[in-house]
Scaffold this motif. Structure first.
Motif, PDB file in Angstrom:
ATOM      1  N   SER A   1       4.970 -44.386  44.218  1.00 57.07           N
ATOM      2  CA  SER A   1       4.317 -44.482  42.911  1.00 57.07           C
ATOM      3  C   SER A   1       2.830 -44.725  43.125  1.00 57.07           C
ATOM      4  CB  SER A   1       4.922 -45.618  42.087  1.00 57.07           C
ATOM      5  OG  SER A   1       4.250 -45.761  40.853  1.00 57.07           O
ATOM      6  N   GLN A   2       2.000 -43.926  42.420  1.00 51.45           N
ATOM      7  CA  GLN A   2       0.549 -44.064  42.497  1.00 51.45           C
ATOM      8  C   GLN A   2      -0.007 -44.210  41.081  1.00 51.45           C
ATOM      9  OE1 GLN A   2      -1.211 -40.993  45.345  1.00 51.45           O
ATOM     10  NE2 GLN A   2       0.862 -40.177  45.046  1.00 51.45           N
ATOM     11  N   THR A   3      -0.967 -45.098  40.930  1.00 53.58           N
ATOM     12  CA  THR A   3      -1.595 -45.315  39.625  1.00 53.58           C
ATOM     13  C   THR A   3      -3.098 -45.393  39.809  1.00 53.58           C
ATOM     14  OG1 THR A   3       0.327 -46.543  38.819  1.00 53.58           O
ATOM     15  CG2 THR A   3      -1.727 -46.801  37.595  1.00 53.58           C
ATOM     16  N   LEU A   4      -3.811 -44.591  39.024  1.00 49.30           N
ATOM     17  CA  LEU A   4      -5.266 -44.595  39.028  1.00 49.30           C
ATOM     18  C   LEU A   4      -5.745 -44.904  37.619  1.00 49.30           C
ATOM     19  CD1 LEU A   4      -8.012 -44.024  40.446  1.00 49.30           C
ATOM     20  CD2 LEU A   4      -7.725 -41.625  39.752  1.00 49.30           C
ATOM     21  N   GLY A   5      -6.626 -45.879  37.490  1.00 45.93           N
ATOM     22  CA  GLY A   5      -7.104 -46.257  36.170  1.00 45.93           C
ATOM     23  C   GLY A   5      -8.603 -46.459  36.137  1.00 45.93           C
ATOM     24  N   ALA A   6      -9.168 -46.313  34.947  1.00 48.23           N
ATOM     25  CA  ALA A   6     -10.595 -46.551  34.724  1.00 48.23           C
ATOM     26  C   ALA A   6     -10.760 -47.177  33.348  1.00 48.23           C
ATOM     27  CB  ALA A   6     -11.393 -45.251  34.818  1.00 48.23           C
TER      28      ALA A   6
END
Length: 690
Positions: free
Chosen positions: A518-523
């Motif tokens: 699982s990968q999560t990228l946030g801004a």
């Protein structure tokens, strides 16, 4: 001896000076030589009618000026009798003020300057003979109702209802001669029997007003004894955060040794009966802790403790628990060492426990059948947590940690929840620069510690990485223009170590092997009156089991959210989401799209109106079905304050909420569709009486 003023004149003078601070107090130019001592300057607590004296090294003279005595913020000078070098106050009409008060003695010179020559603390018991007393009753009521609903529920008796629950409590703290007595009692009342605290165990006999928890504690110095709802947390695998009704005591012997003792009920307990929780010896957890501070001058720097536990429980249910299906006994000992100052920047927490567990003969379980008796068995458990700050705090943040845990097969302690037959090792590194943080952890665990050939051994490998970087901290841009970027990665593999011998496993396809990533990228952009958030997540369930290599699932999600608060009275937010799920083995692709908006308006300080609207659309590829649903909620909230200046009395909040939901599902392959909708109107009131 000077002439004593009439009592009425002295009381009148004291009342006139009450709450008036002494003006123009000057510290310099104090005449040298005159000193003062107090009869109460020995830490004693006096009664309100006890005589106090101030003794001076010499009598006042015209050169020295007048003498003034201020207790708290009040000038008490005229209430004192002066005899030579002694000023005496004998409480006749006006008792001494309760509590701890400052007593300041001034010498007033011929220019009117007040020069302090003595300062003391006066400690006076209150009218009940206590050093201090805090009494706090509490009462609140909560109403929840359903005014209307469509469609009507199957239970028409609950179509319209108004349920009431209320709480009554008491909290008091009394202090006398070094003893502190604390009492806290909480009760819960209901209007419907089904909501009673003990309805699960007593059914129709459950009282509508019941005791939820209570504790009465007596403390003196570092000693304490408490009865009621107590907790015990001594050793991770032996006694870990166990809380219920019982008795607990702790005593300190010198600066280095402390001993505590616990006797507690074997399950969660509420109600008026069994006040100590110790009515049944065979349903108790009893034990003691002995702790030694190896560096008494620095408590916690190096501490060693030993714990002894003797536990026995019957197949009784707690008020929130399922039934224990068998009687159990465990007896164990645990050792623990905690060190925060063994070496610079090194922290240690390690423990070892040995527990003997057995299932005694239980006629209720046997039901007359001949059962094979179980054998009591002793097993071990251990753990070690190490953390080391690689960089000193003055330079930056960089630390490493190692955690080890092993719980032997068949290990069991009634007072701790420990998964038996498991060994786990974790290595973690955490660092930071300016406001950026990053953490990495690697976990390895496996079971079947006895290597039994007929049991499949399973292993788990987990790698986790989390980072958050505020870009504005590393550039000259404004915080509103640059986001806080975050990223996380979680990779977990669980697999079996081959086929066990002499078992029902006969094919490699029965050996699990799965990798989940699982990968999560946030801004996130943050401004003064608003914020914008974007998040992307991708997860893959990769089945590597023999014969199931294509049974994989892939999920990708995009979410965009925004919030704006142009004024303190109004705020609005919106969110859009897109989710796609691929079932690789079936060759299908499911899509879900969501959009929602919420707003809150506060037309007054005590009134708020909130609304939420959301729509969801779903479909798949190939196009065999589609669906859509909508939700709408509107709520009015009103604060109620009959005593606005007393925040703890006669305060409440009520609400009226309307909710509506519709759902439509269409089968494109057969041209069939279904639709349903419902709405409900709820009301509620939470009111604090005091």
């Amino acid at each position: 001896m000077t002439r004593q003023k009439p009592l009425f004149a002295r009381l009148l003078a004291a009342a006139a000076m009450t709450l008036v601070a002494v003006p123009a107090i000057a510290q310099p130019d104090v005449p040298v030589g005159r000193t003062v001592t107090a009869s109460f300057d020995d830490g004693r607590w006096l009664t309100r009618r006890e005589t106090i004296e101030l003794r001076f090294s010499e009598s006042p003279t015209p050169l020295r000026g007048r003498t003034a005595v201020v207790i708290g913020n009040t000038d008490w000078t005229d209430l004192f009798e002066t005899a030579g070098t002694v000023m005496r106050y004998q409480p006749a009409g006006l008792p001494l003020p309760s509590g701890a008060s400052s007593v300041v003695v001034y010498q007033i010179d011929e220019d009117g300057d007040w020069n302090e020559i003595g300062r003391f603390t006066l400690q006076v018991l209150n009218a009940a003979g206590l050093e201090s007393a805090a009494l706090g009753p509490s009462a609140s009521i909560n109403l929840t109702g359903q005014a209307a609903i469509d469609p009507a529920p199957a239970d028409t008796a609950r179509e319209r209802y108004q349920d009431v629950t209320y709480t009554l409590g008491w909290l008091s703290t009394l202090v006398r001669r070094g003893w502190t007595t604390t009492a806290q009692i909480n009760t819960v009342g209901v209007g419907r029997r089904e909501q009673a605290l003990r309805f699960n165990t007593l059914a129709a006999e459950a009282p509508l007003l019941d005791l939820s928890d209570y504790v009465v504690a007596f403390e003196r110095g570092r000693g304490r004894i408490a009865a009621g709802h107590v907790s015990w947390d001594a050793q991770r695998h032996l006694v870990n955060q166990f809380a219920t009704r019982g008795i607990a005591a702790k005593a300190q012997f010198g600066p280095a040794v402390d001993v505590s003792w616990h006797a507690m009920n074997g399950s969660s307990l509420v109600g008026w009966g069994n006040p100590t929780g110790l009515s049944r010896r065979v349903h108790q957890i009893v034990g003691a802790d002995v702790g030694v501070e190896l560096v008494p001058a620095r408590p916690g720097a190096a501490r060693f403790s030993a714990t002894f536990v003797d536990a026995s429980v019957l197949p009784l249910s707690g008020f929130t628990e399922a039934l224990v299906n068998d009687a159990e006994k465990s007896r164990g000992i645990g050792l623990r060492f905690i060190g925060a100052g063994v070496a610079p920047r090194l922290a240690i927490d390690g423990g070892f426990s040995r527990s003997r567990f057995s299932n005694p003969d239980d006629p209720l379980l046997a039901q007359g059948a001949s059962l094979v008796p179980t054998r009591a068995d002793s097993q071990n458990a251990r753990y070690l947590d190490l953390s080391y700050a690689i960089l000193p705090p003055a330079i930056g943040t960089l630390s490493a940690a190692f955690r080890h845990s092993r719980v032997d097969p068949l290990y069991r302690s009634i007072a701790a929840q420990a998964q038996a037959d498991l060994m786990e090792n974790v290595v973690a590194i955490t660092g930071g620069m300016r406001e950026a943080t990053s953490e990495f952890a690697w976990t390895v665990s496996h079971d079947d510690l006895d290597d039994l050939p007929s049991i499949m051994r399973t292993s788990t490998r987990v790698a986790t990485w989390r980072s958050a970087v505020p870009l504005a901290a590393f550039t000259r841009g404004t915080p509103a223009a640059l986001p806080v970027v975050s990223f996380s990665l979680n990779r977990m593999r669980q697999f079996g170590d081959g086929l066990p011998a002499n078992s029902l496993f006969d094919s490699a396809s029965q050996v699990p092997d799965q990798l989940t990533t699982s990968q999560t990228l946030g801004a996130e952009w943050q401004a003064r009156n608003g914020r914008v958030v974007y998040e992307w997540n991708r997860s893959l369930q990769d089945n590597r089991q023999a014969g199931r290599a294509t049974s994989d699932f892939r999920t990708v999600m995009h979410t965009i959210g925004a919030g704006l608060a142009p004024t303190t009275a109004f705020e609005v937010g919106a969110e859009i989401g897109l989710e796609g799920i691929d079932a690789l083995e079936q060759g299908t692709h499911d899509v879900t799209r969501r959009a929602g908006i919420n707003a809150t308006w506060r037309p007054g300080r005590t009134t708020s109106i909130g609304a939420t609207v959301s729509r969801t659309f779903s479909g798949n590829d190939p196009r065999t079905r589609k669906g859509r649903s909508s939700d709408f909620t509107l709520q009015l909230t009103q604060d109620v304050a009959f005593a606005p200046r007393s925040p703890n009395r006669l305060q409440g909040q009520g609400f009226v909420r309307f909710a509506r939901r519709t759902n439509r599902l269409t089968d494109l392959e057969f041209g069939a569709s279904s639709q349903d909708q419902s709405w409900v109107l709820n009301t509620g009131l939470t009111f604090r009486i005091f």
